[in-house]
Scaffold this motif. Sequence first.
Motif, PDB file in Angstrom:
ATOM      1  N   LEU A 429      15.163 -77.911 -33.541  1.00 35.62           N
ATOM      2  CA  LEU A 429      15.395 -77.374 -32.106  1.00 35.62           C
ATOM      3  C   LEU A 429      13.676 -76.966 -32.277  1.00 35.62           C
ATOM      4  N   ALA A 430      13.427 -76.554 -31.075  1.00 31.33           N
ATOM      5  CA  ALA A 430      12.110 -75.328 -30.473  1.00 31.33           C
ATOM      6  C   ALA A 430      11.663 -74.682 -30.464  1.00 31.33           C
ATOM      7  N   VAL A 431      11.169 -73.744 -31.677  1.00 27.97           N
ATOM      8  CA  VAL A 431      10.840 -72.382 -31.466  1.00 27.97           C
ATOM      9  C   VAL A 431      10.798 -71.942 -29.676  1.00 27.97           C
ATOM     10  N   THR A 432      11.557 -70.941 -28.985  1.00 34.63           N
ATOM     11  CA  THR A 432      11.730 -70.167 -27.653  1.00 34.63           C
ATOM     12  C   THR A 432      11.251 -69.473 -28.082  1.00 34.63           C
ATOM     13  N   ARG A 433      11.398 -68.436 -28.772  1.00 41.73           N
ATOM     14  CA  ARG A 433      10.587 -67.220 -29.181  1.00 41.73           C
ATOM     15  C   ARG A 433      10.336 -66.799 -30.327  1.00 41.73           C
ATOM     16  N   VAL A 434       9.450 -65.598 -30.896  1.00 48.19           N
ATOM     17  CA  VAL A 434       8.975 -65.318 -31.699  1.00 48.19           C
ATOM     18  C   VAL A 434       8.724 -63.555 -31.641  1.00 48.19           C
ATOM     19  N   ARG A 435       9.493 -63.106 -32.732  1.00 51.11           N
ATOM     20  CA  ARG A 435       8.860 -61.403 -32.704  1.00 51.11           C
ATOM     21  C   ARG A 435       8.407 -60.886 -33.963  1.00 51.11           C
ATOM     22  N   ASP A 436       7.614 -60.402 -34.030  1.00 51.27           N
ATOM     23  CA  ASP A 436       7.343 -60.175 -35.387  1.00 51.27           C
ATOM     24  C   ASP A 436       6.638 -58.598 -35.445  1.00 51.27           C
ATOM     25  N   LEU A 437       7.245 -57.580 -35.722  1.00 55.66           N
ATOM     26  CA  LEU A 437       7.637 -56.634 -35.815  1.00 55.66           C
ATOM     27  C   LEU A 437       6.434 -56.172 -36.568  1.00 55.66           C
ATOM     28  N   THR A 438       6.406 -56.671 -37.592  1.00 54.53           N
ATOM     29  CA  THR A 438       5.395 -56.324 -38.612  1.00 54.53           C
ATOM     30  C   THR A 438       3.736 -56.248 -37.721  1.00 54.53           C
ATOM     31  N   VAL A 439       3.287 -57.431 -37.333  1.00 58.48           N
ATOM     32  CA  VAL A 439       2.350 -57.603 -36.634  1.00 58.48           C
ATOM     33  C   VAL A 439       1.951 -56.835 -35.225  1.00 58.48           C
ATOM     34  N   GLY A 440       3.170 -56.736 -34.697  1.00 60.46           N
ATOM     35  CA  GLY A 440       3.328 -56.138 -33.068  1.00 60.46           C
ATOM     36  C   GLY A 440       3.375 -57.293 -32.064  1.00 60.46           C
ATOM     37  N   TYR A 441       3.990 -58.589 -32.061  1.00 58.40           N
ATOM     38  CA  TYR A 441       3.406 -59.372 -31.475  1.00 58.40           C
ATOM     39  C   TYR A 441       5.340 -59.860 -31.382  1.00 58.40           C
ATOM     40  N   ASP A 442       5.292 -59.980 -29.627  1.00 55.55           N
ATOM     41  CA  ASP A 442       6.937 -60.977 -29.140  1.00 55.55           C
ATOM     42  C   ASP A 442       6.115 -61.913 -28.079  1.00 55.55           C
ATOM     43  N   SER A 443       5.905 -63.130 -28.510  1.00 50.99           N
ATOM     44  CA  SER A 443       6.025 -63.809 -27.268  1.00 50.99           C
ATOM     45  C   SER A 443       7.302 -64.480 -26.019  1.00 50.99           C
ATOM     46  N   GLY A 444       8.091 -63.690 -25.671  1.00 51.89           N
ATOM     47  CA  GLY A 444       8.839 -63.536 -25.119  1.00 51.89           C
ATOM     48  C   GLY A 444       8.136 -62.419 -24.237  1.00 51.89           C
ATOM     49  N   ASN A 445       7.742 -61.515 -24.884  1.00 48.02           N
ATOM     50  CA  ASN A 445       7.444 -60.206 -23.769  1.00 48.02           C
ATOM     51  C   ASN A 445       5.705 -60.007 -22.986  1.00 48.02           C
ATOM     52  N   ALA A 446       5.665 -60.988 -22.351  1.00 48.57           N
ATOM     53  CA  ALA A 446       4.177 -61.168 -21.858  1.00 48.57           C
ATOM     54  C   ALA A 446       4.577 -59.981 -20.105  1.00 48.57           C
ATOM     55  N   PRO A 447       3.249 -59.568 -20.044  1.00 42.80           N
ATOM     56  CA  PRO A 447       1.659 -60.174 -20.482  1.00 42.80           C
ATOM     57  C   PRO A 447       0.926 -59.500 -21.506  1.00 42.80           C
ATOM     58  N   SER A 448       1.889 -58.783 -22.157  1.00 39.29           N
ATOM     59  CA  SER A 448       1.010 -57.221 -23.144  1.00 39.29           C
ATOM     60  C   SER A 448       1.984 -58.220 -24.445  1.00 39.29           C
ATOM     61  N   TYR A 449       2.950 -58.732 -24.430  1.00 43.16           N
ATOM     62  CA  TYR A 449       3.188 -59.386 -26.256  1.00 43.16           C
ATOM     63  C   TYR A 449       3.306 -58.582 -26.669  1.00 43.16           C
ATOM     64  N   ARG A 450       3.687 -57.542 -26.330  1.00 48.53           N
ATOM     65  CA  ARG A 450       4.104 -55.695 -27.517  1.00 48.53           C
ATOM     66  C   ARG A 450       5.593 -55.932 -27.765  1.00 48.53           C
ATOM     67  N   PRO A 451       5.945 -55.937 -28.482  1.00 53.06           N
ATOM     68  CA  PRO A 451       7.267 -55.514 -28.761  1.00 53.06           C
ATOM     69  C   PRO A 451       8.061 -54.400 -28.268  1.00 53.06           C
ATOM     70  N   GLU A 452       8.916 -54.258 -27.350  1.00 53.62           N
ATOM     71  CA  GLU A 452       9.568 -53.221 -27.868  1.00 53.62           C
ATOM     72  C   GLU A 452      10.379 -52.338 -28.329  1.00 53.62           C
ATOM     73  N   LEU A 453      10.380 -53.124 -29.803  1.00 58.72           N
ATOM     74  CA  LEU A 453      11.741 -52.287 -30.859  1.00 58.72           C
ATOM     75  C   LEU A 453      10.220 -51.703 -31.918  1.00 58.72           C
ATOM     76  N   PRO A 454      10.849 -51.016 -32.758  1.00 56.68           N
ATOM     77  CA  PRO A 454       9.519 -49.944 -33.337  1.00 56.68           C
ATOM     78  C   PRO A 454       8.716 -51.466 -34.337  1.00 56.68           C
ATOM     79  N   LEU A 455       8.356 -50.876 -34.937  1.00 59.88           N
ATOM     80  CA  LEU A 455       7.401 -51.335 -35.855  1.00 59.88           C
ATOM     81  C   LEU A 455       8.069 -52.078 -36.968  1.00 59.88           C
ATOM     82  N   SER A 456       8.340 -52.500 -37.608  1.00 60.92           N
ATOM     83  CA  SER A 456       8.680 -52.706 -39.523  1.00 60.92           C
ATOM     84  C   SER A 456       7.702 -52.615 -40.526  1.00 60.92           C
ATOM     85  N   SER A 457       7.775 -51.142 -41.601  1.00 59.72           N
ATOM     86  CA  SER A 457       6.396 -51.234 -42.425  1.00 59.72           C
ATOM     87  C   SER A 457       6.702 -52.379 -43.800  1.00 59.72           C
ATOM     88  N   GLY A 458       7.563 -53.408 -43.197  1.00 61.16           N
ATOM     89  CA  GLY A 458       7.006 -54.391 -44.151  1.00 61.16           C
ATOM     90  C   GLY A 458       7.447 -55.811 -43.312  1.00 61.16           C
TER      91      GLY A 458
END
Length: 527
Positions: A429-458
């Motif tokens: 299946l095609a990956v349609t969204r990636v949310r990385d709560l370690t580096v602070g990246y969310d491909s589905g939250n343009a234009p900032s690409y910053r996740p709305e959830l808090p970042l994770s320590s791990g």
Amino acid sequence: MEAGWARMNDLIIIQASQGLCAYVVKNVKDARSRGVVVGHDHRHHSEKWAKLTAAAFIDQGVPAYFHDGQDNGYKVYWENAVQIIEPHDKGISASIREQREPRSLNIESLASSPLLRKYDEMAYFEYISSLCLYKSLNAQTALKFVNTSMHGVSDPAMFKAFELFGLPQYIPVVAQQKPDPEFPTVKFPNPEEKGALDLAIATANEAGADYILAQDPDSDRFAAAEKGPDGKWIQFTGDQLGTLFASACLEKYKASGKPLSKLAMVASTVSSKMIEAIAHAEGFKFAECLTGERAALLAPYCLREQPLAAGFKYIGNTALTLEHEGYEVPFGYEEAIGFMFGSLLRDKDGVAASLMFAEFVVTLQKAGKTASTHLKELYERYGYFQTSNSYFICTDPPTIDTIFARLRNYDGHAAPGGTPHYPPTLGGLAVTRVRDLTVGYDSGNAPSYRPELPLSSGHMIQFRAEDAAGGSKITLTTRTSGTEPKIKYYLEGSGKDANAVGELLRKVVQELSDVWMEADKHGLGKP
């Protein structure tokens, strides 16, 4: 109990309590007149550590309302009755480091202190009573329930709660009914574990019971099983129970006539996305929030900044935020069998969940249904969802870092400027969204690409994938554990055909192991 900074012991309890007390006095208005509530359960040293905690507050003139039978491990709740998050977690950690010199505390004289007060449990049972909707119907039911407290503290509260709901009393699993810190009848006292409900099933078969209810030893988690028409027992997963509870809350809200646009429900990001699908179909708000680690040790908080509470803290605080925005939030859950009901208690509660489930299946029986047949109807209406959660064992942190670094720079294709590049497909299946709560990246939250959830320590990355027609979907969250040498993954597939979803999950698990994690190359262990 062992000596050392990474163990639970008297010194760690005293240091943590002194630091917490100093922080509370500084940051809570009228703390010395309002006081704190301190509780414990039956596990080894729990009562002593609770008394040391109370003594640390009383030593500084803060009243302590002492309550037998709560949770162990040192959870901290703020004055909003929800487990702490930022900025209090970091503030308390700093305060603990400033209060490392232990004061002399005499717990033998604690009972004679005018500042030691007994906690009144009436407020809790008023909350339980507020959840009951069909007391007269409950009293008429022919359903039989077996309950196990798993050698924990829930049985007295469950007995009273059944009375408050008008339900015929359950049949207890006698060998597990009373608190026992040795947990002699189970390998691990968690109702999710394989074999943990064996005694309950034997008791239910002997009694001819229809349902099994189970709370974990500290009574904040809940599991259930139903006797199927073939005589075999169906044990529900945390996500299946979450879906059943969500459907019950939705029907109750619909019956109230209130606008669905003001209804909201909450789940952790690693929980099933079925409630999200229901929310989209029905028109209410679904909010997901960061998951929390279950913190078993206090020692790290004396040495470095880490959250002092975990697990349900984000769910409870997200619910409070939604309430402030004008939503009604009757339910929230995490897949690890933790469930929250109503607006009075913003935390998981095994007793409340047990009673809500019991009353719900009573109403289902009146309609000629069971929990499992109702769940099947929900799948037919909103799509079939199946989870496959497990973990890889890795005792070498640099290896874990290497694995996740490769996922963020997949095949060496990271874009200039540090923009990560993740695997483009998963299970075909095609990956349609990636949310990385370690580096602070969310491909589905343009234009900032910053996740709305808090970042994770791990390390924590969530992937969503689907086929071109949108019929089959996959959600994969992989993260490290803060307390165990594990890379955990939470995998869910959805679609119209249960067999196809099951086959897709098996394919994804194999790809995750062989390709993404490179388990053989890195020597990763499996359960």
